[in-house]
Write a protein that holds these residues in place. Structure first.
Motif, PDB file in Angstrom:
ATOM      1  N   UNK A  84       0.832  -1.216   0.000  1.00 42.51           N
ATOM      2  CA  UNK A  84       0.000   0.000   0.000  1.00 42.51           C
ATOM      3  C   UNK A  84       0.865   1.262   0.000  1.00 42.51           C
ATOM      4  N   UNK A  85       2.013   1.203   0.650  1.00 48.50           N
ATOM      5  CA  UNK A  85       2.941   2.331   0.612  1.00 48.50           C
ATOM      6  C   UNK A  85       3.412   2.575  -0.823  1.00 48.50           C
ATOM      7  N   UNK A 134      -7.088  -4.760  -4.540  1.00 50.33           N
ATOM      8  CA  UNK A 134      -8.197  -4.425  -5.442  1.00 50.33           C
ATOM      9  C   UNK A 134      -7.756  -3.544  -6.611  1.00 50.33           C
ATOM     10  N   UNK A 135      -6.683  -3.961  -7.273  1.00 56.79           N
ATOM     11  CA  UNK A 135      -6.211  -3.287  -8.481  1.00 56.79           C
ATOM     12  C   UNK A 135      -6.108  -4.320  -9.601  1.00 56.79           C
ATOM     13  N   UNK A 149       0.162 -14.143  -3.888  1.00 52.65           N
ATOM     14  CA  UNK A 149      -0.576 -13.466  -4.957  1.00 52.65           C
ATOM     15  C   UNK A 149      -2.024 -13.238  -4.561  1.00 52.65           C
ATOM     16  N   UNK A 150      -2.668 -14.278  -4.051  1.00 51.73           N
ATOM     17  CA  UNK A 150      -4.077 -14.153  -3.692  1.00 51.73           C
ATOM     18  C   UNK A 150      -4.279 -13.072  -2.630  1.00 51.73           C
ATOM     19  N   UNK A 151      -3.356 -13.000  -1.660  1.00 53.07           N
ATOM     20  CA  UNK A 151      -3.471 -11.981  -0.629  1.00 53.07           C
ATOM     21  C   UNK A 151      -3.418 -10.582  -1.204  1.00 53.07           C
ATOM     22  N   UNK A 152      -2.458 -10.347  -2.091  1.00 57.12           N
ATOM     23  CA  UNK A 152      -2.338  -9.027  -2.714  1.00 57.12           C
ATOM     24  C   UNK A 152      -3.549  -8.725  -3.594  1.00 57.12           C
ATOM     25  N   UNK A 184       5.458 -11.580 -22.884  1.00 54.46           N
ATOM     26  CA  UNK A 184       4.101 -11.409 -23.399  1.00 54.46           C
ATOM     27  C   UNK A 184       3.188 -10.898 -22.295  1.00 54.46           C
ATOM     28  N   UNK A 185       2.726  -9.656 -22.436  1.00 53.89           N
ATOM     29  CA  UNK A 185       1.833  -9.039 -21.470  1.00 53.89           C
ATOM     30  C   UNK A 185       0.396  -9.378 -21.845  1.00 53.89           C
ATOM     31  N   UNK A 186      -0.305 -10.050 -20.924  1.00 55.35           N
ATOM     32  CA  UNK A 186      -1.666 -10.486 -21.198  1.00 55.35           C
ATOM     33  C   UNK A 186      -2.700  -9.411 -20.939  1.00 55.35           C
ATOM     34  N   UNK A 187      -3.938  -9.762 -21.201  1.00 46.92           N
ATOM     35  CA  UNK A 187      -5.060  -8.853 -20.962  1.00 46.92           C
ATOM     36  C   UNK A 187      -5.241  -8.639 -19.459  1.00 46.92           C
ATOM     37  N   UNK A 188      -5.401  -7.402 -19.014  1.00 45.73           N
ATOM     38  CA  UNK A 188      -5.574  -7.151 -17.578  1.00 45.73           C
ATOM     39  C   UNK A 188      -6.756  -7.927 -16.998  1.00 45.73           C
ATOM     40  N   UNK A 189      -6.563  -8.447 -15.818  1.00 45.32           N
ATOM     41  CA  UNK A 189      -7.601  -9.178 -15.090  1.00 45.32           C
ATOM     42  C   UNK A 189      -8.177  -8.225 -14.048  1.00 45.32           C
ATOM     43  N   UNK A 190      -9.471  -7.980 -14.064  1.00 52.71           N
ATOM     44  CA  UNK A 190     -10.046  -6.974 -13.157  1.00 52.71           C
ATOM     45  C   UNK A 190     -10.041  -7.430 -11.709  1.00 52.71           C
TER      46      UNK A 190
END
Length: 242
Positions: free
Chosen positions: A135-136, A173-174, A165-168, A201-207
């Motif tokens: 968050x910082x 929420x980004x 990963x799941x925690x972040x 390879x940068x994939x499609x953003x996951x909301x």
């Protein structure tokens, strides 16, 4: 020729890296911005030596920059991407295991750069500290980079994602931007580095806001996209690569 190129890379890169790392404490004393500039110089040096001596180039596919901070989630096969991604992504805050943060001098400087330290034991306290540091970084306008498999894996391996990963994802929420990487084809854990091209390879953003299982499944599929394509063999060097 490959053996000679590997030897020259080791001599030039590591001989140059020693004074760069040691003098990082000077930059670190002036704060995060100075440390980021110092790190940028080191990653540029890394890129120059890998291109010059190892003839390793990179190919970038997909969109990598966004208007607001995102959570980059990357495949991890070699040391190569740990340095290259920092420069490619405008120096995000990188999630780093505790063992690396404990290295004398370098670990202290890395913390001044703004790394996010994660404890492999994944205790509740460690998770809270990781979220606090994340968050910082977000408040400072920096994106976050995590290697969710937790360690380097060989080409073809597709281990499950670690809990960090799941925690972040659930707490920050980004959007998540997955990155598939095939660096292990030219930079194996054992044996010489080989000339060729590393694909990012940068994939499609996951909301944000998806159920944990769905988010993990989508990330796992995206970062392993190059594995599914069966990239067995080293991609040749091409003139259009950087």
């Amino acid at each position: 020729m490959i053996a000679m190129r590997n030897l020259m890379f080791k001599i030039v890169f590591y001989a140059g890296s020693v004074p760069i790392v040691l003098t990082s404490v000077i930059s670190a004393a002036f704060g995060t911005k100075a440390m980021i500039a110092h790190t940028h110089f080191w990653t540029q040096y890394h890129g120059l030596t890998t291109r010059t001596f190892l003839r390793i180039f990179k190919r970038i596919e997909g969109e990598r920059f966004y208007d607001s901070p995102v959570l980059y989630v990357a495949k991890h096969q070699a040391m190569y991407e740990t340095l290259e991604l920092g420069r490619m992504l405008r120096h995000p805050a990188i999630v780093m295991k505790q063992e690396l943060a404990d290295i004398p001098v370098w670990g202290w400087a890395a913390k001044r750069y703004g790394v996010i330290v994660v404890d492999r034991e994944a205790s509740a306290g460690a998770l809270r500290r990781m979220l606090r540091e994340a968050r910082v970084a977000l408040a400072a306008g920096r994106s976050i980079l995590i290697f969710p498999e937790g360690t380097r894996v060989a080409p073809g391996e597709q281990p499950p994602l670690k809990a960090g990963f799941a925690g972040l994802y659930q707490m920050l929420k980004i959007p998540v931007v997955p990155i598939a990487i095939d660096s292990g084809l030219v930079w194996p854990r054992q044996g010489p580095h080989l000339p060729g091209t590393v694909t990012f390879r940068f994939g499609t953003p996951i909301p944000p806001g998806l159920p944990r299982g769905e988010a993990e499944a989508r990330v796992h599929a995206e970062i392993n996209a190059l594995e599914r394509e069966g990239g067995a063999g080293v991609r040749p060097v091409g003139p259009a690569l950087c």
